[in-house]
Scaffold this active site. Sequence first.
Site, short mmCIF file in Angstrom:
data_model
loop_
_atom_site.label_atom_id
_atom_site.label_comp_id
_atom_site.label_asym_id
_atom_site.label_seq_id
_atom_site.Cartn_x
_atom_site.Cartn_y
_atom_site.Cartn_z
CB CYS A 16 -15.94 17.54 -0.15
SG CYS A 16 -16.16 15.64 -0.06
CG ASP A 144 -14.21 16.72 9.30
OD1 ASP A 144 -14.62 18.09 9.88
OD2 ASP A 144 -14.88 16.16 8.60
#
Length: 234
Positions: A16, A144
């Site tokens: 990412c 996360d």
Amino acid sequence: MSQLAPSPTRTRIKICGLTREEDVDAAVSAGADAIGFVLYPKSPRAVTPARAAELAKRLPPFITPVLLFVNASAMEIGATCAMIPGATAQFHGDESPQDCLNATDNGARPYLRAARIPLGDDAQAFDLVKYAHDYSNAQAILLDAHVDGYGGGGKTFNWSLLPPSVSAHLVLSGGLTSANVGDGITSIRPRCKTLAVDVSSGVEAVDAQGKPLKGIKDPEKIRQFVAAVRAADR
């Protein structure tokens, strides 16, 4: 006749926060399954929709572009996704289940929903089972660490404090590197339907002083990360 041994589980990999052509190519070459583009203007890894579309055109078949949004409007999300056919949306802000559906044509476009897990012992108080139920239309729940701001902070939460069983596909993120991703896979995989991993800061280049160059990836770190995931799969 002897039976074939079951094949090992294959952990899907997303790289990412890409901003450059050479980094997209490096991730593809290393064997990534998905490439993430950050559409959150306040992020140091942000790209414009037009730039994300330009970079996504480099992707060969069967590698998924993922577009990360933070509290964007349904109109903005729809317009951006229309520029990048086959993209998956990733919601990383305060989006409600209905917000996610509204922005994805009632779920017709696949999406990931980020769960911001508290750091330290507070991770135990996060009800991931309920969260996964609330966002049951999501393709997966991305885990996360909860830090100030949005978009991922490169911090690792305490994986061992997650529930023992979550009826969802999970994506482990937050502070992953080639050194710790194997431990993360070992800890999380038995707790969910399937597991994928998502890395950004853990594969970034550094400057002469050793400071990370956010949005600039290191091809060798990408290769090492993918190798570590494959080793964990074996």
